[in-house]
Design a protein around this motif. Structure first.
Motif, short mmCIF file in Angstrom:
data_model
loop_
_atom_site.label_atom_id
_atom_site.label_comp_id
_atom_site.label_asym_id
_atom_site.label_seq_id
_atom_site.Cartn_x
_atom_site.Cartn_y
_atom_site.Cartn_z
N GLN A 125 0.63 -1.39 0.02
CA GLN A 125 -0.02 0.20 -0.10
C GLN A 125 0.76 1.08 0.03
O GLN A 125 0.41 2.37 -0.64
CB GLN A 125 -0.96 -0.09 1.39
CG GLN A 125 -1.95 -1.40 0.96
CD GLN A 125 -3.21 -0.94 2.29
OE1 GLN A 125 -2.84 -0.25 3.08
NE2 GLN A 125 -4.05 -1.66 2.27
N GLY A 162 2.23 0.93 -4.05
CA GLY A 162 0.96 1.20 -4.78
C GLY A 162 0.96 1.86 -5.95
O GLY A 162 1.76 1.70 -6.99
N THR A 215 4.59 -6.14 2.06
CA THR A 215 3.26 -5.47 2.91
C THR A 215 3.51 -4.48 3.75
O THR A 215 2.83 -3.65 3.79
CB THR A 215 2.15 -6.65 3.19
OG1 THR A 215 3.00 -7.34 4.08
CG2 THR A 215 2.09 -7.66 2.05
#
Length: 335
Positions: A146, A149, A190
């Motif tokens: 994220q 991204g 992650t």
């Protein structure tokens, strides 16, 4: 803090120190001015809190560049999308992923747009004396990070290379150097390295075959600087890449032949904390070969670090030369 008025300090005045620090507000305080004149400080990174409007930013940058010391290297994270510190009065730069999506439809148009975005950033930032926008992102978006991204151009290394080359050409045409990040690739983990140390458990051969491709291509092109990743690649080295001799010296410098400046990622981030306190992080970062160490959003830690390093660390001539090569076209004789 060590006085900046001593003959010892003045004798090293032509070299840029290895620390990049920040300032707290819209104008310089007396403490800012003293700290920024310390010989171990070579650069300043600006944030949203340092910006109100174009007139205020111009005054702040002029004051930074007028300090009685070698010209500071001025930087800002201004890559587009959610990472653009200055907005009102500046062109809104889209997230780089939009260029990757456009590339899937019309490659020529996407390349022209990437170059134009780089040129726009360069024109707007260089008007204030800013040298670096800390872009382009060369990470591959593997669909799990994220924090990366849509900051990544694409999930395909060939598209990233093509767009990053065009973006860098735009920056260079506008008088700014490029900083590729985050070596050797942050897009397959992650965890957020601002908060903790991400771990990439893939085999070294897999990392080399995928993540390194954009960096290798831009290094071969002569990209001016790179920023290291606070990511542990556990099958390569137990240390984060940013603090790893294996990654910085053996692979980046010797194997890939990178000649430009190397920035550590911010030492205040959680991903760097695994090696100890701020002094331990900074000493290891310098030992493995980083040229400049950002220390952001923690003025007390920056003050303690400067006092600690001042005992035995001196600005390095070779690193200073690599950093000075990043001055924007506007720097001129002030370099």
């Amino acid at each position: 803090m060590t006085s900046t008025n001593s003959p010892q300090v003045r004798s090293r005045s032509k070299l840029l120190g290895p620390l990049m620090i920040d300032v707290g507000g819209l104008e310089l305080t007396a403490e800012d001015r003293e700290l920024l004149c310390h010989p171990l400080v070579g650069g300043v990174i600006l944030f949203t809190r340092n910006y109100r409007d174009p007139e205020q930013l111009k005054k702040l940058c002029d004051d930074l560049l007028a300090l009685p010391r070698p010209r500071l290297l001025l930087a800002v994270d201004h890559e587009g999308g959610r990472v653009q510190r200055f907005r009102v009065g500046f062109t809104r730069i889209p997230a780089m992923r939009t260029l990757g999506q456009l590339h899937d439809e019309d490659a020529g148009k996407a390349l022209a747009e990437a170059r134009q975005q780089g040129a726009t950033i360069a024109a707007e930032l260089s008007a204030y004396g800013i040298d670096l926008c800390f872009a382009p992102v060369l990470d591959i978006d593997n669909g799990v990070s994220q924090i990366i991204g849509d900051r990544a151009f694409s999930d395909r290394s060939d598209v990233i290379v093509a767009l990053a080359r065009a973006f860098r050409a735009g920056l260079n045409a506008g008088g700014l150097a490029a900083t590729g990040k985050h070596f050797p690739g942050h897009g397959a983990v992650t965890a957020d390295s601002h908060l903790e140390l991400p771990v990439d458990r893939r085999k070294e051969d897999d990392i080399r075959a995928t993540e390194l491709a954009p960096f290798r291509a831009l290094i071969d092109d002569g990209i001016e600087s790179l920023m290291m990743a606070h990511v542990r690649y556990s099958n390569v080295d137990p240390q984060p890449a940013s603090l790893s001799k294996r990654w910085v010296q053996d692979i980046l410098r010797e194997e890939l032949g990178f000649k430009g400046a190397i920035f550590c990622d911010d030492l205040s981030m959680g991903g760097a904390a695994v090696v100890g306190d701020m002094e331990a992080r900074a000493r290891l970062a310098l030992e493995v070969g980083n040229d400049m160490l950002p220390v952001c959003n923690d003025r007390p830690a920056a003050l303690r670090l400067i006092d600690a390093l001042a005992r035995d660390v001196r600005p390095d001539r070779a690193a200073s030369s690599r950093l000075k090569a990043l001055y924007g076209r506007h720097a001129g004789a002030s370099a």
